[in-house]
Design a protein around this motif. Structure first.
Motif, PDB file in Angstrom:
ATOM      1  N   ASN A 157      28.187 -23.767  -5.232  1.00  0.00           N
ATOM      2  CA  ASN A 157      28.133 -24.959  -4.382  1.00  0.00           C
ATOM      3  C   ASN A 157      29.405 -25.788  -4.504  1.00  0.00           C
ATOM      4  N   ASP A 158      29.932 -25.903  -5.716  1.00  0.00           N
ATOM      5  CA  ASP A 158      31.172 -26.658  -5.913  1.00  0.00           C
ATOM      6  C   ASP A 158      32.345 -25.986  -5.210  1.00  0.00           C
ATOM      7  N   LEU A 159      32.357 -24.666  -5.220  1.00  0.00           N
ATOM      8  CA  LEU A 159      33.402 -23.936  -4.516  1.00  0.00           C
ATOM      9  C   LEU A 159      33.271 -24.125  -2.998  1.00  0.00           C
ATOM     10  N   LEU A 160      32.058 -24.017  -2.496  1.00  0.00           N
ATOM     11  CA  LEU A 160      31.826 -24.173  -1.060  1.00  0.00           C
ATOM     12  C   LEU A 160      32.180 -25.582  -0.585  1.00  0.00           C
ATOM     13  N   PHE A 161      31.962 -26.560  -1.442  1.00  0.00           N
ATOM     14  CA  PHE A 161      32.262 -27.951  -1.080  1.00  0.00           C
ATOM     15  C   PHE A 161      33.750 -28.131  -0.781  1.00  0.00           C
ATOM     16  N   LEU A 162      34.590 -27.347  -1.448  1.00  0.00           N
ATOM     17  CA  LEU A 162      36.042 -27.458  -1.287  1.00  0.00           C
ATOM     18  C   LEU A 162      36.598 -26.516  -0.219  1.00  0.00           C
ATOM     19  N   SER A 163      35.739 -25.824   0.496  1.00  0.00           N
ATOM     20  CA  SER A 163      36.200 -24.826   1.458  1.00  0.00           C
ATOM     21  C   SER A 163      37.066 -25.463   2.542  1.00  0.00           C
ATOM     22  N   ASN A 164      38.043 -24.682   3.000  1.00  0.00           N
ATOM     23  CA  ASN A 164      39.002 -25.169   3.983  1.00  0.00           C
ATOM     24  C   ASN A 164      39.230 -24.050   5.008  1.00  0.00           C
ATOM     25  N   PRO A 165      38.634 -24.167   6.198  1.00  0.00           N
ATOM     26  CA  PRO A 165      38.716 -23.083   7.190  1.00  0.00           C
ATOM     27  C   PRO A 165      40.143 -22.682   7.550  1.00  0.00           C
ATOM     28  N   GLU A 166      41.042 -23.652   7.653  1.00  0.00           N
ATOM     29  CA  GLU A 166      42.429 -23.331   8.014  1.00  0.00           C
ATOM     30  C   GLU A 166      43.090 -22.494   6.924  1.00  0.00           C
ATOM     31  N   LYS A 167      42.918 -22.911   5.684  1.00  0.00           N
ATOM     32  CA  LYS A 167      43.478 -22.139   4.571  1.00  0.00           C
ATOM     33  C   LYS A 167      42.779 -20.784   4.443  1.00  0.00           C
ATOM     34  N   ALA A 168      41.498 -20.747   4.760  1.00  0.00           N
ATOM     35  CA  ALA A 168      40.747 -19.495   4.671  1.00  0.00           C
ATOM     36  C   ALA A 168      41.337 -18.452   5.622  1.00  0.00           C
ATOM     37  N   ALA A 169      41.679 -18.862   6.823  1.00  0.00           N
ATOM     38  CA  ALA A 169      42.258 -17.935   7.794  1.00  0.00           C
ATOM     39  C   ALA A 169      43.607 -17.404   7.309  1.00  0.00           C
ATOM     40  N   ALA A 170      44.397 -18.289   6.706  1.00  0.00           N
ATOM     41  CA  ALA A 170      45.703 -17.879   6.189  1.00  0.00           C
ATOM     42  C   ALA A 170      45.551 -16.924   5.015  1.00  0.00           C
ATOM     43  N   LYS A 171      44.596 -17.205   4.126  1.00  0.00           N
ATOM     44  CA  LYS A 171      44.370 -16.329   2.964  1.00  0.00           C
ATOM     45  C   LYS A 171      43.849 -14.963   3.402  1.00  0.00           C
ATOM     46  N   ALA A 172      42.975 -14.951   4.385  1.00  0.00           N
ATOM     47  CA  ALA A 172      42.438 -13.678   4.873  1.00  0.00           C
ATOM     48  C   ALA A 172      43.565 -12.793   5.393  1.00  0.00           C
ATOM     49  N   LYS A 173      44.503 -13.394   6.100  1.00  0.00           N
ATOM     50  CA  LYS A 173      45.648 -12.637   6.610  1.00  0.00           C
ATOM     51  C   LYS A 173      46.545 -12.164   5.475  1.00  0.00           C
ATOM     52  N   TYR A 174      46.797 -13.056   4.515  1.00  0.00           N
ATOM     53  CA  TYR A 174      47.678 -12.740   3.379  1.00  0.00           C
ATOM     54  C   TYR A 174      47.103 -11.612   2.526  1.00  0.00           C
ATOM     55  N   PHE A 175      45.797 -11.633   2.314  1.00  0.00           N
ATOM     56  CA  PHE A 175      45.155 -10.629   1.466  1.00  0.00           C
ATOM     57  C   PHE A 175      44.631  -9.424   2.251  1.00  0.00           C
ATOM     58  N   LYS A 176      45.069  -9.288   3.492  1.00  0.00           N
ATOM     59  CA  LYS A 176      44.869  -8.062   4.274  1.00  0.00           C
ATOM     60  C   LYS A 176      43.393  -7.694   4.470  1.00  0.00           C
ATOM     61  N   ASN A 177      42.642  -8.607   5.112  1.00  0.00           N
ATOM     62  CA  ASN A 177      41.228  -8.295   5.347  1.00  0.00           C
ATOM     63  C   ASN A 177      40.962  -7.803   6.769  1.00  0.00           C
ATOM     64  N   GLY A 178      42.029  -7.456   7.498  1.00  0.00           N
ATOM     65  CA  GLY A 178      41.856  -6.972   8.868  1.00  0.00           C
ATOM     66  C   GLY A 178      41.368  -5.536   8.921  1.00  0.00           C
ATOM     67  N   LYS A 179      41.027  -5.105  10.090  1.00  0.00           N
ATOM     68  CA  LYS A 179      40.496  -3.754  10.283  1.00  0.00           C
ATOM     69  C   LYS A 179      41.521  -2.711   9.838  1.00  0.00           C
ATOM     70  N   GLY A 180      41.085  -1.812   8.960  1.00  0.00           N
ATOM     71  CA  GLY A 180      41.949  -0.758   8.465  1.00  0.00           C
ATOM     72  C   GLY A 180      42.837  -1.149   7.300  1.00  0.00           C
ATOM     73  N   GLU A 181      42.797  -2.442   6.914  1.00  0.00           N
ATOM     74  CA  GLU A 181      43.617  -2.897   5.789  1.00  0.00           C
ATOM     75  C   GLU A 181      42.838  -2.763   4.484  1.00  0.00           C
ATOM     76  N   TYR A 182      43.524  -2.934   3.351  1.00  0.00           N
ATOM     77  CA  TYR A 182      42.883  -2.624   2.068  1.00  0.00           C
ATOM     78  C   TYR A 182      41.767  -3.594   1.679  1.00  0.00           C
ATOM     79  N   ALA A 183      41.718  -4.767   2.305  1.00  0.00           N
ATOM     80  CA  ALA A 183      40.625  -5.709   2.009  1.00  0.00           C
ATOM     81  C   ALA A 183      39.784  -5.965   3.258  1.00  0.00           C
ATOM     82  N   GLU A 184      39.633  -4.938   4.052  1.00  0.00           N
ATOM     83  CA  GLU A 184      38.905  -5.091   5.318  1.00  0.00           C
ATOM     84  C   GLU A 184      37.527  -5.729   5.105  1.00  0.00           C
ATOM     85  N   GLY A 185      37.288  -6.819   5.867  1.00  0.00           N
ATOM     86  CA  GLY A 185      35.983  -7.452   5.849  1.00  0.00           C
ATOM     87  C   GLY A 185      35.754  -8.460   4.742  1.00  0.00           C
ATOM     88  N   ASP A 186      36.705  -8.634   3.836  1.00  0.00           N
ATOM     89  CA  ASP A 186      36.515  -9.606   2.750  1.00  0.00           C
ATOM     90  C   ASP A 186      36.422 -11.015   3.335  1.00  0.00           C
TER      91      ASP A 186
END
Length: 236
Positions: free
Chosen positions: A7-36
């Motif tokens: 809950n403490d982690l979720l309270f600090l969530s930041n959608p804009e930063k989340a999108a940037a981190k998802a791209k940085y950590f390669k969660n796109g289709k076919g990438e090594y962290a797909e779907g994370d």
């Protein structure tokens, strides 16, 4: 306590930063962290939460956190496990932490999760008991994250002046197909070079430079003098 941490982690969530981190950590289709799944927390924010909960959470809480779908929750669990491990004195208690780590490798599934934990848990433990077999077994699994765990764990060995296992893994991974392993190899060789093993690293480079991936080479020579870097690049 698991839910309080989450809950403490979720309270600090930041959608804009989340999108940037998802791209940085390669969660796109076919990438090594797909779907994370990412919620956009920074490492300092996570470490602050971990400091608060390190004496409150149990290993059972940590194991629940490590299986969470959210990347930052898994990072938190591993950070908490490292904090727990560092306080332990008895070998059997350390072994319990190591066992928890090993059975949850399927959830330690990105390079930051490996790097924030393996050198602080597996490395110290296997160096202390003088048994490399578990790390050697991880290195031959053909599983990307297990292989990275194996070589990054040797960072602790390097700090103790023991370079043999790192060189063994570096040689094993010369023809690895993934650049995340090439980067790990180069990073560990650079650590050896900076911890008094410059001669051994340079001998390794001369022996393997023709087959060594360029990424691994560049990581290895990053801290060398300019003329040294140019020399080894010329050999390539």
């Amino acid at each position: 306590m698991y839910q309080f941490v989450k809950n403490d982690l979720l309270f600090l969530s930041n959608p804009e930063k989340a999108a940037a981190k998802a791209k940085y950590f390669k969660n796109g289709k076919g990438e090594y962290a797909e779907g994370d799944v990412f919620i956009g927390l920074t490492n300092p924010e996570i470490h602050q939460i971990c400091k608060h909960y390190r004496d409150l959470v149990s290993l059972e809480d940590i194991e629940m956190l490590i299986k969470d779908e959210i990347h930052e929750v898994r990072f938190t669990s591993l950070t908490l496990l490292v904090l727990k491990y560092k306080k332990l004195k008895k070998l059997e208690e350390k072994a319990t932490c190591v066992a928890l780590y090993l059975r949850n490798i399927p959830y330690i599934n990105n390079w930051d999760l490996v790097d924030c934990s393996s050198m602080y848990i597996l490395g110290p433990y296997y160096f202390e008991i003088k048994d490399n077999s578990a790390l050697e077994n991880l290195a031959i699994t053909g599983h990307l994250w297990s292989e990275r765990i194996a070589i990054i764990s040797t960072h602790y060995y390097i700090r103790q002046g023991d370079f043999a296992l790192t060189f063994k893994f570096a040689e094993m991974f010369l023809n690895h197909k993934h650049d995340l392993i090439h980067k790990a190899v180069g990073w560990m060789l650079r650590e050896i070079w900076s911890k008094g093993g410059s001669v051994e690293v340079e001998e390794f480079l001369i022996k393997h430079i023709k087959t060594m991936p360029r990424t691994a080479l560049r990581y290895t020579i990053e801290k060398m003098e300019d003329h040294e870097r140019k020399y080894f690049l010329s050999l390539k």
